[in-house]
Design an enzyme around this catalytic site. Structure first.
Site, PDB file in Angstrom:
ATOM      1  N   GLU A 285     -33.480  98.595 -17.930  1.00  0.00           N
ATOM      2  CA  GLU A 285     -32.781  97.168 -18.103  1.00  0.00           C
ATOM      3  C   GLU A 285     -32.862  96.459 -16.841  1.00  0.00           C
ATOM      4  OE1 GLU A 285     -29.587  98.902 -20.799  1.00  0.00           O
ATOM      5  OE2 GLU A 285     -29.284  96.769 -20.278  1.00  0.00           O
TER       6      GLU A 285
ATOM      7  N   ASN B  84     -31.451  87.302 -23.383  1.00  0.00           N
ATOM      8  CA  ASN B  84     -30.533  88.417 -23.599  1.00  0.00           C
ATOM      9  C   ASN B  84     -31.167  89.662 -23.129  1.00  0.00           C
ATOM     10  OD1 ASN B  84     -28.083  89.669 -24.146  1.00  0.00           O
ATOM     11  ND2 ASN B  84     -29.037  90.386 -26.164  1.00  0.00           N
TER      12      ASN B  84
ATOM     13  N   SER C  96     -23.743  95.600 -13.931  1.00  0.00           N
ATOM     14  CA  SER C  96     -24.830  96.395 -13.300  1.00  0.00           C
ATOM     15  C   SER C  96     -26.068  95.526 -13.340  1.00  0.00           C
ATOM     16  CB  SER C  96     -25.288  97.787 -13.530  1.00  0.00           C
ATOM     17  OG  SER C  96     -25.730  97.744 -15.160  1.00  0.00           O
ATOM     18  N   ASN C  97     -26.552  94.884 -14.508  1.00  0.00           N
ATOM     19  CA  ASN C  97     -27.410  94.085 -14.932  1.00  0.00           C
ATOM     20  C   ASN C  97     -27.426  92.823 -13.836  1.00  0.00           C
ATOM     21  OD1 ASN C  97     -29.651  94.791 -16.856  1.00  0.00           O
ATOM     22  ND2 ASN C  97     -27.677  95.175 -17.840  1.00  0.00           N
TER      23      ASN C  97
ATOM     24  N   LYS D  96     -20.400  88.616 -26.816  1.00  0.00           N
ATOM     25  CA  LYS D  96     -19.882  87.556 -27.962  1.00  0.00           C
ATOM     26  C   LYS D  96     -21.017  86.473 -28.397  1.00  0.00           C
ATOM     27  CE  LYS D  96     -15.659  88.873 -27.680  1.00  0.00           C
ATOM     28  NZ  LYS D  96     -15.005  89.651 -28.715  1.00  0.00           N
TER      29      LYS D  96
ATOM     30  N   HIS E  87     -30.989  93.673 -24.115  1.00  0.00           N
ATOM     31  CA  HIS E  87     -30.318  94.729 -25.295  1.00  0.00           C
ATOM     32  C   HIS E  87     -30.778  95.948 -25.074  1.00  0.00           C
ATOM     33  CE1 HIS E  87     -28.452  95.660 -29.193  1.00  0.00           C
ATOM     34  NE2 HIS E  87     -29.670  96.513 -29.381  1.00  0.00           N
TER      35      HIS E  87
HETATM   36  C1  GRF Z   1     -26.058  96.858 -21.085  1.00  0.00           C
HETATM   37  O1  GRF Z   1     -26.720  98.054 -21.360  1.00  0.00           O
HETATM   38  C2  GRF Z   1     -26.768  95.682 -21.881  1.00  0.00           C
HETATM   39  O2  GRF Z   1     -28.085  95.849 -22.529  1.00  0.00           O
HETATM   40  C3  GRF Z   1     -25.634  95.471 -22.864  1.00  0.00           C
HETATM   41  O3  GRF Z   1     -24.459  95.782 -22.286  1.00  0.00           O
HETATM   42  C4  GRF Z   1     -24.838  96.660 -21.254  1.00  0.00           C
HETATM   43  C5  GRF Z   1     -24.082  95.689 -19.998  1.00  0.00           C
HETATM   44  O4  GRF Z   1     -24.183  96.692 -19.022  1.00  0.00           O
HETATM   45  N1  GRF Z   1     -25.755  94.513 -23.543  1.00  0.00           N
HETATM   46  P1  GRF Z   1     -23.791  95.946 -17.648  1.00  0.00           P
HETATM   47  O5  GRF Z   1     -22.366  95.265 -17.370  1.00  0.00           O
HETATM   48  O6  GRF Z   1     -24.882  95.065 -17.164  1.00  0.00           O
HETATM   49  O7  GRF Z   1     -23.681  97.194 -16.388  1.00  0.00           O
END
Ligand code: GRF
Length: 201
Positions: free
Chosen positions: A173, A101, A14-15, A85, A103
């Protein structure tokens, strides 16, 4: 020339999609490669739907395999978007200060090995914290330790579950990461963000 990005993913993506939407038609930055440690990561299908090269690593610990792929796609900036990872040290050295990154918590709290997905939100709720949020930071050899570039805060609400808190943080995010990437593209490298959501102290 637009800044060329590699977006590293392990899961849903989704990001990645939020970033692709924010960069639609951009002359400043473009996603040149989506890279995963899992050949079955749904995020790779999202990349293919957007016509972006999508590849999975034969061995995610092999720094020379990473560098061969990043150089073949002429990558300038590496973005970890749900990549679970550690990045190999050769890649950290070759791209020092050029790896971001996102988080799902307000680092430096609730970060480190094992702190991913619902584990993070469970820990935030267990701590009784009144706020949570998301952090974009530079990546170094350790999980979630690199310099913070931007943070966005959300309230923790009565009755919150790890799922409801995760959903509220994910919205932040999806705004914070594209903003950090666009600022990096304009500056030529990642920069701390004075973000309307919140800037680091
Ligand atoms: C997100 O909440 C990110 O912050 C974390 O893992 C999740 C990944 O979500 N590290 P997506 O795969 O981007 O939907």
């Amino acid at each position: 020339m637009p800044m060329k990005l590699a977006v590293c993913v392990s899961g849903r993506g989704s990001n990645l999609v939020a970033l692709l939407e924010a960069l639609r038609g951009s002359k400043e930055a473009q996603v040149a490669l989506v890279l995963s440690n899992r050949p079955d990561a749904p995020a790779l299908d999202r990349a293919r739907e957007w016509g972006v090269p999508a590849e999975s690593l034969r061995s995610y610990r092999d720094g020379s395999e990473w560098l061969e792929r990043l150089r073949r796609h002429q990558v300038d900036l590496v973005v970890l978007a749900g990549y679970l990872k550690l990045v190999p040290p050769e890649v950290i050295r070759a791209y020092r200060g050029l790896i971001l990154n996102v988080h799902p918590a307000l680092l430096p709290a609730f970060g480190g090995p094992g702190m991913y997905g619902h584990h993070v939100h469970q820990a935030v709720l267990a701590s009784g914290a009144a706020q949570s949020g998301a952090t974009v930071h530079l990546v170094d050899e350790e999980y979630d330790r690199g310099p913070i570039l931007a943070q966005g805060r959300v309230p923790v609400l009565p009755g919150d579950t790890p799922e409801s808190l995760a959903a509220r943080v994910l919205e932040v995010e999806h705004r914070l990461l594209p903003e950090a990437v666009l600022r990096a593209a304009r500056a030529g490298h990642p920069v701390p963000l004075a973000d309307p959501l919140e800037s680091p102290a």
